[in-house]
Design a protein around this motif. Sequence first.
Motif, PDB file in Angstrom:
ATOM      1  N   GLU A  49       0.829  -1.212   0.000  1.00  0.00           N
ATOM      2  CA  GLU A  49       0.000   0.000   0.000  1.00  0.00           C
ATOM      3  C   GLU A  49       0.868   1.269   0.000  1.00  0.00           C
ATOM      4  O   GLU A  49       0.490   2.280  -0.583  1.00  0.00           O
ATOM      5  CB  GLU A  49      -0.973  -0.011   1.171  1.00  0.00           C
ATOM      6  CG  GLU A  49      -2.187  -0.895   0.920  1.00  0.00           C
ATOM      7  CD  GLU A  49      -2.971  -0.482  -0.324  1.00  0.00           C
ATOM      8  OE1 GLU A  49      -3.346   0.692  -0.457  1.00  0.00           O
ATOM      9  OE2 GLU A  49      -3.216  -1.355  -1.179  1.00  0.00           O
ATOM     10  N   MET A  50       2.017   1.209   0.651  1.00  0.00           N
ATOM     11  CA  MET A  50       2.941   2.348   0.570  1.00  0.00           C
ATOM     12  C   MET A  50       3.362   2.570  -0.890  1.00  0.00           C
ATOM     13  O   MET A  50       3.419   3.710  -1.369  1.00  0.00           O
ATOM     14  CB  MET A  50       4.173   2.098   1.441  1.00  0.00           C
ATOM     15  CG  MET A  50       3.869   2.053   2.933  1.00  0.00           C
ATOM     16  SD  MET A  50       5.317   1.566   3.948  1.00  0.00           S
ATOM     17  CE  MET A  50       6.191   3.131   4.043  1.00  0.00           C
ATOM     18  N   LEU A  51       3.658   1.486  -1.585  1.00  0.00           N
ATOM     19  CA  LEU A  51       4.049   1.580  -2.992  1.00  0.00           C
ATOM     20  C   LEU A  51       2.908   2.130  -3.851  1.00  0.00           C
ATOM     21  O   LEU A  51       3.120   2.940  -4.754  1.00  0.00           O
ATOM     22  CB  LEU A  51       4.454   0.195  -3.519  1.00  0.00           C
ATOM     23  CG  LEU A  51       5.665  -0.455  -2.847  1.00  0.00           C
ATOM     24  CD1 LEU A  51       5.775  -1.916  -3.270  1.00  0.00           C
ATOM     25  CD2 LEU A  51       6.953   0.293  -3.193  1.00  0.00           C
ATOM     26  N   THR A  52       1.699   1.680  -3.560  1.00  0.00           N
ATOM     27  CA  THR A  52       0.541   2.143  -4.332  1.00  0.00           C
ATOM     28  C   THR A  52       0.325   3.640  -4.137  1.00  0.00           C
ATOM     29  O   THR A  52       0.077   4.378  -5.100  1.00  0.00           O
ATOM     30  CB  THR A  52      -0.719   1.350  -3.921  1.00  0.00           C
ATOM     31  OG1 THR A  52      -0.496  -0.034  -4.212  1.00  0.00           O
ATOM     32  CG2 THR A  52      -1.947   1.835  -4.670  1.00  0.00           C
ATOM     33  N   VAL A  53       0.412   4.085  -2.887  1.00  0.00           N
ATOM     34  CA  VAL A  53       0.277   5.528  -2.620  1.00  0.00           C
ATOM     35  C   VAL A  53       1.357   6.298  -3.389  1.00  0.00           C
ATOM     36  O   VAL A  53       1.080   7.326  -4.021  1.00  0.00           O
ATOM     37  CB  VAL A  53       0.364   5.809  -1.107  1.00  0.00           C
ATOM     38  CG1 VAL A  53       0.537   7.299  -0.820  1.00  0.00           C
ATOM     39  CG2 VAL A  53      -0.885   5.274  -0.404  1.00  0.00           C
ATOM     40  N   ALA A  54       2.584   5.788  -3.376  1.00  0.00           N
ATOM     41  CA  ALA A  54       3.677   6.459  -4.083  1.00  0.00           C
ATOM     42  C   ALA A  54       3.402   6.536  -5.587  1.00  0.00           C
ATOM     43  O   ALA A  54       3.576   7.581  -6.218  1.00  0.00           O
ATOM     44  CB  ALA A  54       4.994   5.718  -3.827  1.00  0.00           C
TER      45      ALA A  54
ATOM     46  N   ALA B 101      -6.494   3.171   2.858  1.00  0.00           N
ATOM     47  CA  ALA B 101      -6.202   1.732   2.833  1.00  0.00           C
ATOM     48  C   ALA B 101      -4.822   1.453   3.423  1.00  0.00           C
ATOM     49  O   ALA B 101      -4.626   0.482   4.160  1.00  0.00           O
ATOM     50  CB  ALA B 101      -6.291   1.209   1.404  1.00  0.00           C
ATOM     51  N   ALA B 102      -3.862   2.313   3.085  1.00  0.00           N
ATOM     52  CA  ALA B 102      -2.509   2.136   3.620  1.00  0.00           C
ATOM     53  C   ALA B 102      -2.537   2.214   5.146  1.00  0.00           C
ATOM     54  O   ALA B 102      -1.923   1.388   5.839  1.00  0.00           O
ATOM     55  CB  ALA B 102      -1.582   3.212   3.041  1.00  0.00           C
ATOM     56  N   MET B 103      -3.262   3.197   5.669  1.00  0.00           N
ATOM     57  CA  MET B 103      -3.335   3.341   7.118  1.00  0.00           C
ATOM     58  C   MET B 103      -4.062   2.147   7.748  1.00  0.00           C
ATOM     59  O   MET B 103      -3.661   1.649   8.808  1.00  0.00           O
ATOM     60  CB  MET B 103      -3.970   4.677   7.486  1.00  0.00           C
ATOM     61  CG  MET B 103      -3.090   5.848   7.007  1.00  0.00           C
ATOM     62  SD  MET B 103      -3.782   7.501   7.369  1.00  0.00           S
ATOM     63  CE  MET B 103      -3.249   7.701   9.079  1.00  0.00           C
ATOM     64  N   ASN B 104      -5.107   1.682   7.075  1.00  0.00           N
ATOM     65  CA  ASN B 104      -5.791   0.477   7.567  1.00  0.00           C
ATOM     66  C   ASN B 104      -4.869  -0.742   7.539  1.00  0.00           C
ATOM     67  O   ASN B 104      -5.037  -1.668   8.333  1.00  0.00           O
ATOM     68  CB  ASN B 104      -7.041   0.193   6.725  1.00  0.00           C
ATOM     69  CG  ASN B 104      -8.120   1.244   6.944  1.00  0.00           C
ATOM     70  OD1 ASN B 104      -8.191   1.858   8.015  1.00  0.00           O
ATOM     71  ND2 ASN B 104      -8.941   1.471   5.929  1.00  0.00           N
ATOM     72  N   ALA B 105      -3.903  -0.745   6.620  1.00  0.00           N
ATOM     73  CA  ALA B 105      -2.964  -1.874   6.520  1.00  0.00           C
ATOM     74  C   ALA B 105      -1.757  -1.697   7.433  1.00  0.00           C
ATOM     75  O   ALA B 105      -0.818  -2.495   7.387  1.00  0.00           O
ATOM     76  CB  ALA B 105      -2.512  -2.046   5.068  1.00  0.00           C
ATOM     77  N   GLY B 106      -1.755  -0.624   8.237  1.00  0.00           N
ATOM     78  CA  GLY B 106      -0.697  -0.487   9.223  1.00  0.00           C
ATOM     79  C   GLY B 106       0.323   0.609   8.973  1.00  0.00           C
ATOM     80  O   GLY B 106       1.255   0.789   9.760  1.00  0.00           O
ATOM     81  N   VAL B 107       0.170   1.358   7.872  1.00  0.00           N
ATOM     82  CA  VAL B 107       1.078   2.471   7.610  1.00  0.00           C
ATOM     83  C   VAL B 107       0.726   3.598   8.581  1.00  0.00           C
ATOM     84  O   VAL B 107      -0.451   3.940   8.735  1.00  0.00           O
ATOM     85  CB  VAL B 107       0.967   2.944   6.146  1.00  0.00           C
ATOM     86  CG1 VAL B 107       1.916   4.096   5.871  1.00  0.00           C
ATOM     87  CG2 VAL B 107       1.241   1.782   5.181  1.00  0.00           C
ATOM     88  N   SER B 108       1.736   4.175   9.218  1.00  0.00           N
ATOM     89  CA  SER B 108       1.473   5.247  10.182  1.00  0.00           C
ATOM     90  C   SER B 108       1.296   6.588   9.459  1.00  0.00           C
ATOM     91  O   SER B 108       1.724   6.760   8.323  1.00  0.00           O
ATOM     92  CB  SER B 108       2.640   5.357  11.159  1.00  0.00           C
ATOM     93  OG  SER B 108       3.780   5.859  10.479  1.00  0.00           O
ATOM     94  N   ARG B 109       0.674   7.520  10.168  1.00  0.00           N
ATOM     95  CA  ARG B 109       0.548   8.879   9.637  1.00  0.00           C
ATOM     96  C   ARG B 109       1.921   9.449   9.297  1.00  0.00           C
ATOM     97  O   ARG B 109       2.086  10.086   8.262  1.00  0.00           O
ATOM     98  CB  ARG B 109      -0.163   9.756  10.674  1.00  0.00           C
ATOM     99  CG  ARG B 109      -0.399  11.162  10.180  1.00  0.00           C
ATOM    100  CD  ARG B 109      -1.199  11.996  11.169  1.00  0.00           C
ATOM    101  NE  ARG B 109      -1.080  13.397  10.784  1.00  0.00           N
ATOM    102  CZ  ARG B 109      -2.046  14.297  10.916  1.00  0.00           C
ATOM    103  NH1 ARG B 109      -3.190  13.957  11.441  1.00  0.00           N
ATOM    104  NH2 ARG B 109      -1.864  15.539  10.520  1.00  0.00           N
ATOM    105  N   GLU B 110       2.890   9.192  10.152  1.00  0.00           N
ATOM    106  CA  GLU B 110       4.244   9.701   9.899  1.00  0.00           C
ATOM    107  C   GLU B 110       4.808   9.134   8.590  1.00  0.00           C
ATOM    108  O   GLU B 110       5.449   9.840   7.818  1.00  0.00           O
ATOM    109  CB  GLU B 110       5.171   9.332  11.068  1.00  0.00           C
ATOM    110  CG  GLU B 110       6.564   9.934  10.944  1.00  0.00           C
ATOM    111  CD  GLU B 110       7.540   9.404  11.996  1.00  0.00           C
ATOM    112  OE1 GLU B 110       7.233   8.393  12.666  1.00  0.00           O
ATOM    113  OE2 GLU B 110       8.635   9.993  12.123  1.00  0.00           O
ATOM    114  N   GLU B 111       4.559   7.854   8.356  1.00  0.00           N
ATOM    115  CA  GLU B 111       5.057   7.242   7.112  1.00  0.00           C
ATOM    116  C   GLU B 111       4.361   7.837   5.883  1.00  0.00           C
ATOM    117  O   GLU B 111       5.004   8.063   4.852  1.00  0.00           O
ATOM    118  CB  GLU B 111       4.882   5.721   7.161  1.00  0.00           C
ATOM    119  CG  GLU B 111       5.889   5.046   8.093  1.00  0.00           C
ATOM    120  CD  GLU B 111       5.574   3.577   8.372  1.00  0.00           C
ATOM    121  OE1 GLU B 111       6.535   2.792   8.493  1.00  0.00           O
ATOM    122  OE2 GLU B 111       4.378   3.211   8.490  1.00  0.00           O
TER     123      GLU B 111
END
Lengths: 128, 128, 128, 128, 128, 128
Positions: free
Chosen positions: A61-66, A84-94
């Motif tokens: 999801e980080m890659l998809t956002v990028a 979705a990224a945040m739901n999958a565990g990506v933090s706000r900071e990330e």
Amino acid sequence: MTGAPDRLPKALEILERLEAGAPEKVTKNLDAFHPDAAELILGYSFADIVGRDGIDLKTREMLTVAMLAAMGTAQGQLEFHVRAAMNAGVSREEIVEIVLQVSVYAGVPACMNAITAAKKAFETVEAG
Amino acid sequence: MTGAPDRLPKALEILERLEAGAPEKVTKNLDAFHPDAAELILGYSFADIVGRDGIDLKTREMLTVAMLAAMGTAQGQLEFHVRAAMNAGVSREEIVEIVLQVSVYAGVPACMNAITAAKKAFETVEAG
Amino acid sequence: MTGAPDRLPKALEILERLEAGAPEKVTKNLDAFHPDAAELILGYSFADIVGRDGIDLKTREMLTVAMLAAMGTAQGQLEFHVRAAMNAGVSREEIVEIVLQVSVYAGVPACMNAITAAKKAFETVEAG
Amino acid sequence: MTGAPDRLPKALEILERLEAGAPEKVTKNLDAFHPDAAELILGYSFADIVGRDGIDLKTREMLTVAMLAAMGTAQGQLEFHVRAAMNAGVSREEIVEIVLQVSVYAGVPACMNAITAAKKAFETVEAG
Amino acid sequence: MTGAPDRLPKALEILERLEAGAPEKVTKNLDAFHPDAAELILGYSFADIVGRDGIDLKTREMLTVAMLAAMGTAQGQLEFHVRAAMNAGVSREEIVEIVLQVSVYAGVPACMNAITAAKKAFETVEAG
Amino acid sequence: MTGAPDRLPKALEILERLEAGAPEKVTKNLDAFHPDAAELILGYSFADIVGRDGIDLKTREMLTVAMLAAMGTAQGQLEFHVRAAMNAGVSREEIVEIVLQVSVYAGVPACMNAITAAKKAFETVEAG
């Protein structure tokens, strides 16, 4: 009749992990376009590719956002995938770091659009 | 005179981690263009942004590969960043997954170009 | 294991119609990247989508040439698909019209790049 | 003063075939920008290029939908050209196939945006 | 038959100002594609639009360099237009500033590609 | 901590020249995203790059409008920069010429989107 017989259920399971309720909403949208659309598009995206091993869902999801932020042509889907990224565990900071990095590789306007998307997602996810 | 006084050294240190010898090669190229170019471009890219905390360098390079492959407008830099990603700890298997995921978000031609870049990088890194 | 069990053979059959010998060349390239790549990428592109009824292969190749030329990020694949389009029955005159129409929707530089690709394909197909 | 003396009338005739009433609406918009804009832009687009022989209007509109959907930067015009394509004889089934093919060459987000545009056009054209 | 009867000569005159000998080279390339191509493409680009009053040729070429560098899809034409810009009076210093500004609006990879193009043009123009 | 200590004030001064009140509005937006965003993004854009000598602010804004219109991925920022360009001394006639030139290098849909942005900016600036 298209793809593997069990491709859609696997895809919907991943989509549900990305956002609760998304499978119903997305399949309803796609079914109204064409009865094969959900199986083909979601099946390829999530069962054939995103559901593969080798990278965990959070990193995917980080890659998809990028990618979506860099391309700059799908603002609505960028908003969805920040949530979705945040739901999958990506933090706000990330998310902040990904969005700032977009300014280097795709320019400041792409970064500004990603900031808009991220702020909307922050409100939704943090309110939820 | 532009940027922070210590921005370039920090940037070059990160660039060296991405590929041994890259700082000399890249600054030589930029200096021949304009004496301020290295400080501005590398300083912003690597010291101001990529050098920030919050995401480790390995993950940042995965994001960079994803963005460059999705945009499809900088094949040479995509090759560099696949190598850099592997130098930063990204495995060949992870590169494969990023590249396949590009087909979903940016289409098959973007994925095919990324395959070309990845195969060149695999040869170089694995030979090295 | 991914997709339908018979997706790849159907895809390769269509690819062979687009250019004699292409299946061997393309699968060799993809296999050297990852053993799943051909099944996933060619399977989705040609079996799941391009092989569908509703539009004939000739018209589909016209659309592909239009899309690749407009996007401007995959010159090698544009060359392939101009040849493939002609192999699928698109006339030289029709290619010319598609390429000129690109100038309206994607601008003159995209059109000029498509002219370069088309001229290479004309030489190959007409020599062949 | 610019272009052929009769370029604009020919362009407007084609535009009227694409959507009844479009010439008035589009020229009003362009005239409010600059008095030369309609002659230059519509004249080039529709009289110089789209009005040429060699490909019929129906096929040209299929190509235009493919290009706009693949580029992903003009959603409003994509909606217009899906309607225009249907007015020029493209069937709903053919629009579906074009839109699905976009997922292969430009990625799933571009396809999803095209689905949104197509569904709006289906409602308008089928209501009309 | 297409465009104004005198559109091509006017276009070629402007093209000659951009680079001595370019009209012959470009028309030869376009004629080998289709006999109407030069009149349509050069006629629209240079006679209909670039030849208009309101902005001088030097500033227009600065804009063209900015657009091509930002889009990142036509490296050969970017090289041509950096040379053309300098032939139209743009200084090396001004090219440097345009190229650096590209990093803000289109990202560092687009800027790096523009640096490559600019350096080639500098060598040619300054050698010439 | 990031960038030069005095980068942000210089950036805000330039932003104020582009549109009165913009510094407050933009920094408020960026601060709500992350406390470093304004310093990094505005600092790089306006202090490091746009504030450099070598091209005056009026010409820089013409270039920015050209780039944003050609890329076609940041309509809101295009509107801002048309207004900013006019505040920096670009005439309505010059905006018209830039926008028409976009049709040559990025295609008619990009030009049409720029016309929409320009018309909004004309109303605001001329009303103001």
